[in-house]
Design an enzyme around this catalytic site. Structure first.
Site, mmCIF file in Angstrom:
data_model
loop_
_atom_site.group_PDB
_atom_site.id
_atom_site.type_symbol
_atom_site.label_atom_id
_atom_site.label_comp_id
_atom_site.label_asym_id
_atom_site.label_seq_id
_atom_site.Cartn_x
_atom_site.Cartn_y
_atom_site.Cartn_z
ATOM 1 N N LYS A 82 46.240 31.327 46.942
ATOM 2 C CA LYS A 82 47.483 31.757 46.309
ATOM 3 C C LYS A 82 48.335 32.573 47.295
ATOM 4 O O LYS A 82 47.796 33.345 48.077
ATOM 5 C CB LYS A 82 47.097 32.630 45.098
ATOM 6 C CG LYS A 82 48.258 33.155 44.296
ATOM 7 C CD LYS A 82 47.746 34.014 43.136
ATOM 8 C CE LYS A 82 48.887 34.819 42.536
ATOM 9 N NZ LYS A 82 48.461 35.702 41.458
ATOM 10 N N LYS B 91 38.304 41.378 41.933
ATOM 11 C CA LYS B 91 38.826 42.671 42.395
ATOM 12 C C LYS B 91 37.700 43.669 42.648
ATOM 13 O O LYS B 91 37.830 44.548 43.492
ATOM 14 C CB LYS B 91 39.840 43.230 41.398
ATOM 15 C CG LYS B 91 41.162 42.474 41.428
ATOM 16 C CD LYS B 91 42.293 43.252 40.788
ATOM 17 C CE LYS B 91 43.595 42.467 40.881
ATOM 18 N NZ LYS B 91 44.696 43.092 40.130
ATOM 19 N N LYS C 231 50.438 39.008 48.305
ATOM 20 C CA LYS C 231 50.817 40.059 49.233
ATOM 21 C C LYS C 231 49.619 40.599 49.999
ATOM 22 O O LYS C 231 49.779 41.216 51.033
ATOM 23 C CB LYS C 231 51.510 41.201 48.497
ATOM 24 C CG LYS C 231 50.843 41.583 47.193
ATOM 25 C CD LYS C 231 50.359 42.985 47.182
ATOM 26 C CE LYS C 231 49.407 43.258 46.189
ATOM 27 N NZ LYS C 231 48.690 43.339 45.205
#
Ligand code: TRP
Length: 335
Positions: free
Chosen positions: A197, A115, A200
């Site tokens: 994965k 991240k 979104k």
């Protein structure tokens, strides 16, 4: 509570709706626990703001997520469901746990590194502290089992370490939780890039199926799913990730095994299999769609569930936090 074991899990309200990955990897398993365990499921909004959110969107999504939990079949009479931000003990326990967690170990966490790369302009303290807040979520409720997708395993490992460390320093306080990962379908991949994965954050809108998608959108996404060119429907994660992902989805949505699915589609083509998978998803979500419409037409119902859930959660959490405060040496008032 009775002597059933406790399960805790949560999902961040940071996508427009639950993805098919969330459904298969998480909520679908949660449904199986509701009779045998005391289950606590949170919409973990405090975690969401570690990445910048649009406030009105966050609020709308959070309201919708709880409605989706219920519409998926989680019974508010059997499961405690609540917003993390409604139970202040999460942040309070996280503070105490911060004081026994090292900067070094947090900076080495895979998700933090990922991240940080993705949001290089916003590497905030919350992002780094994310696993400690998650440990607090889990430890507050004397949780035994934490159902998660494989990507969260490292975080549960961290929660275990923090629990053991605290117990060592201050004496037996926390139950050390175990991760629970479903054998098949624990991880659902992007329909467009099947080694990643289903997330979104995928730029391609055909990559992610949301459980709130209309049937025609679901069918369109499956028809366009990326596969290989060998046209054999066999499970092989390494060489045929796209087909293997579809097999997993089909199997979970129909309740069949991977092997049964392979046999059913032996000699059939990819085109047909993609359509059948889309149809299986549409059909499996039919109940959800109907219930979701009903629930969202009555906003006070979701609020009521959230309020009752938070009341129960606060009651349990405050007992653990009181104990922790006593153990670390804070003054306790005689009532
Ligand atoms: N980090 C989890 C995820 O992104 C969400 C989460 C927050 C969670 N707190 C939790 C999951 C506690 C299990 C238990 O998927």
């Amino acid at each position: 509570m009775d002597d059933k074991k406790v399960i805790f899990s949560g999902i961040q309200p940071s996508s427009q709706a639950l993805t098919l990955g969330n459904y298969i990897g998480a909520v679908n398993n949660w449904l199986k626990f509701q009779d045998e365990y005391n289950c606590i499921y949170s919409v973990v909004d405090l975690h969401s703001i570690t990445v910048r959110q649009n406030p009105s969107e966050l609020r709308a999504r959070s309201l919708s997520f709880l409605a989706q939990y219920i519409a998926c079949g989680l019974d508010p009479n059997k499961n405690i469901m609540f917003y993390q931000s409604h139970v202040p003990q999460h942040a309070e326990l996280a503070w105490v746990l911060n004081c026994i967690t090292y900067v070094g170990e947090l900076s080495r966490m895979t998700q933090f590194k990922d991240k940080s790369r993705k949001h290089a302009d916003n590497i905030n303290m919350g992002l780094m502290d994310y696993p400690v807040l998650m440990a607090a979520d889990i430890l507050l409720y004397k949780t035994s089992l934490v159902p998660i997708g494989t990507d969260q395993k490292q975080h549960v490992e961290m929660a275990r370490n923090i629990a053991m460390r605290f117990n060592n320093v201050y004496g037996d306080t926390f139950i050390v939780p175990e991760p629970f990962m479903a054998k098949s379908g624990a991880k659902i991949y992007s329909l467009q890039a099947p080694t990643q994965k289903m997330s979104k954050s995928d730029e391609n809108e055909n990559a992610v199926v949301y459980i709130t998608d209309e049937p025609d959108a679901i069918m369109r996404k499956f028809k366009r799913a990326v596969t290989d060119s060998d046209n054999r429907i066999v499970y092989d994660e390494v060489n045929k990730p796209g087909i293997s992902n579809l097999i997993n989805i089909y199997a979970v949505m129909t309740g069949k095994t991977v092997r049964e699915t392979e046999i059913e589609f032996e000699g059939k083509g990819y085109g047909e299999f993609k359509i059948k998978t889309g149809e299986a998803v549409v059909e499996r979500l039919a109940d959800f769609r109907e219930k979701y419409k009903r629930i969202t037409s009555d906003k006070t119902y979701v609020e009521q569930v959230a309020k009752e859930g938070a009341d129960k959660a606060r009651c349990l959490a405050s007992k653990t936090l009181d104990k922790v405060y006593r153990k670390v040496g804070f003054v306790q008032m005689s009532k």
